[in-house]
Design an enzyme around this catalytic site. Structure first.
Site, PDB file in Angstrom:
ATOM      1  N   HIS A 141       0.790  -1.233   0.000  1.00 47.90           N
ATOM      2  CA  HIS A 141       0.000   0.000   0.000  1.00 47.90           C
ATOM      3  C   HIS A 141       0.822   1.284   0.000  1.00 47.90           C
ATOM      4  O   HIS A 141       0.244   2.367   0.004  1.00 47.90           O
ATOM      5  CB  HIS A 141      -0.975  -0.004   1.186  1.00 47.90           C
ATOM      6  N   HIS A 142       2.158   1.177   0.000  1.00 47.12           N
ATOM      7  CA  HIS A 142       2.989   2.382  -0.105  1.00 47.12           C
ATOM      8  C   HIS A 142       3.377   2.691  -1.548  1.00 47.12           C
ATOM      9  O   HIS A 142       3.972   3.744  -1.808  1.00 47.12           O
ATOM     10  CB  HIS A 142       4.260   2.247   0.731  1.00 47.12           C
ATOM     11  N   CYS A 143       3.058   1.809  -2.468  1.00 43.89           N
ATOM     12  CA  CYS A 143       3.439   2.011  -3.867  1.00 43.89           C
ATOM     13  C   CYS A 143       2.273   2.601  -4.650  1.00 43.89           C
ATOM     14  O   CYS A 143       1.136   2.137  -4.557  1.00 43.89           O
ATOM     15  CB  CYS A 143       3.862   0.685  -4.489  1.00 43.89           C
ATOM     16  N   ASN A 199      -0.315   5.354   1.776  1.00 43.58           N
ATOM     17  CA  ASN A 199      -0.182   6.523   0.910  1.00 43.58           C
ATOM     18  C   ASN A 199      -0.103   6.189  -0.573  1.00 43.58           C
ATOM     19  O   ASN A 199      -0.389   7.050  -1.416  1.00 43.58           O
ATOM     20  CB  ASN A 199       1.046   7.341   1.310  1.00 43.58           C
TER      21      ASN A 199
END
Length: 525
Positions: free
Chosen positions: A156-158, A200
């Site tokens: 979920h950070h990509c 993010n």
């Protein structure tokens, strides 16, 4: 971002590309996706990151030990191709991944910078591409079967043009874009992100996309502190250091219900990070293993009671015991009849518009005076056993924000968020002719079809006709059934509503029956 838009414009002109990830899956296989290639092993370099790079295989091992899985009854993931990845990623970003320095930065494993990129691709990025392919496959399976779990994924950070935090591919974004492009009827999605870190990556991707509702609950004090991405969060819940079970689970229940009531999605992506576990070196929270298991159950219940397909990905979790907790959570979901083989989970499959069948699944607690009824008793397929009922009498998706114009629905998972010891559902303990599989069709009494408020309680016959108990007009044909307070145990004379009645509205009975004990309430239908 302009390159990404150009890529998407090119795809829209020619239609979606042909992808092996959307192939047919046999019904004999559970919608649990995994491949041995998920696990990263490369001369011990993977140990330089706190992430357990072999946890996914351990989860499968534990599930096999418990005889829930065996070789052949789960789905083997396929690696996402470059063409698959371009559905969300820019060409520029994918080219950057051919530099070992870039991969070392994203994965936070500095020694990778000294290795030839072909080795980095094979040993590090291929496992991540395979997990990404698994998430995309699980998205399709969730819509088809009502639920799916990718034992990996949750990067979920990509986002489409940048990676970070051990996330090289935007599998959540890719999954939703695949669904929007390829699956008819999937127009809105909700992301429920309960990893300890802010998600993010998908937030940046869907910043201006009104089709995607994002709920994110995370430790406010830790990475990534992405203020720009926070603008995409529609329901933001920021936690403090060392948040414990009681506060955490209360917020999970409250905000999951609120998010799903605010916007009804066609699919849910649940990012179930276990880095919220007490003692996690990066998460900074203090949730117990039992708290994580209960959290996952709450999210699945919220989805299943509404008949919304749900995809779970496992995301972060940086302790060796994380794999055991994930396996225990999946086993608990099965025990609670929230997942499982179709023959065991009949009625759990997504109800499509126009289907004339109704299902009541999983009555959470059944009265203590009925020892022959099991707490997880399931009442299935009401409509199918009542041929005299017209399709217009089917009850589907009863929830707090349903529009009055809806005339056909399904009731799934009567439950509440109280502990089982405080939940009491009375199913007429003085009517021994009712069997555990008794079909319950209508909530009924001597009320006329035009009456909109009903109390089922033979000790209070004078309460049967109190139209002031709610504010709905008698002419409304179908609405929400909220807070049915009591089903009393002395009603041998109850009558069915007429078949022509499309549905009965029973709202907030308990609020107007102050003499009734709270322990006899049925909450949250």
């Amino acid at each position: 971002m302009s390159v990404q838009r150009d890529n998407e414009g090119e795809r829209s002109a020619h239609g979606p590309h042909r992808s092996a990830l959307y192939g047919s899956i046999p019904k004999t296989q559970l919608p649990i996706v995994y491949h041995p290639d998920y696990n990263i092993t490369f001369m011990g370099l993977e140990k330089l990151h706190p992430f357990d790079a072999g946890k996914w295989g351990k989860v499968i091992h534990f599930l096999k030990e418990e005889q829930f899985l065996h070789d052949g009854n789960f789905v083997e993931a396929l690696e996402a191709t470059e063409e698959d990845l371009l559905v969300a990623h820019t060409k520029r970003y994918l080219k950057r991944l051919k530099w070992s320095l870039v991969v070392a930065t994203i994965t936070e494993i500095p020694p990778l910078v000294f290795l030839p990129n072909f080795l980095v691709q094979r040993r590090v990025l291929r496992p991540l591409r395979t997990q990404t392919g698994g998430t995309i496959m699980a998205g399709k399976l969730a819509v088809e079967r009502g639920w799916a779990i990718n034992v990996g994924g949750g990067f979920h950070h990509c986002s489409g043009d940048r990676g970070g935090g051990f996330c090289a591919y935007a599998d959540i974004t890719l999954t939703l874009k695949f669904l929007f492009e390829r699956v008819e009827g999937i127009c809105r999605a909700t992301i429920i992100d309960l990893d300890a870190h802010q998600g993010n990556g998908h937030e940046r991707d869907f910043l201006d996309d009104q089709r995607v509702f994002i709920m994110d609950m995370y430790n406010r004090h830790i990475y990534p502190h992405d203020g720009f991405a926070k603008r995409a969060i529609r329901r933001r819940v920021e936690l403090d250091w060392d948040t414990e079970d009681a506060e955490y689970l209360q917020k999970v229940a409250l905000h999951c219900e609120g998010a799903l009531n605010e916007v009804r999605p066609d699919v849910i992506v649940y990012n179930a990070g276990t880095d919220v576990l007490d003692g996690d070196p990066l998460g900074g929270l203090a949730i117990s293993p039992h708290g994580i298991v209960k959290r996952d159950e709450l999210v699945f219940r919220a989805a299943r009671c509404r008949g919304i397909p749900i995809l779970m990905v496992t995301s972060g979790g940086y302790q060796k015991k994380t794999a055991r907790i994930i396996a225990d959570s999946i086993l608990n979901l099965r025990e609670q009849a929230l997942i499982g083989p179709e023959e065991e989970g009949e009625g759990l499959t997504r109800t499509l518009p126009g289907q004339p069948s109704a299902t009541i699944n999983h009555i959470t607690t059944i009265n203590n005076h009925q020892p022959h009824l099991q707490p997880s008793a399931t009442i299935n397929h009401i409509y199918n056993h009542q041929p005299h009922l017209q399709p217009s009498t089917t009850i589907n998706h009863i929830y707090n924000h349903q529009q009055p114009s809806t005339t056909s629905t399904t009731i799934n998972h009567i439950y509440n968020h109280l502990q089982p010891s405080t939940t009491s559902t009375t199913i007429n303990n003085h009517q021994p002719h009712l069997q555990p599989s008794t079909t319950i069709n209508h909530i009924y009494n001597h009320q006329q079809p035009s009456t909109t408020s009903t109390t089922i309680n033979n000790h209070q016959p004078h309460h049967n006709h109190q139209p002031h108990h709610n504010h709905q007009q008698p002419s409304t044909t179908s609405t929400t059934i909220n807070h049915i307070t009591t089903i009393n145990n002395h009603q041998p004379h109850q009558n069915h509503l007429q078949p022509s009645t499309t549905s009965t509205t029973i709202n907030h009975i308990y609020n107007h029956q102050s003499h009734l004990e709270p322990s006899t309430t049925i909450n949250h239908i």
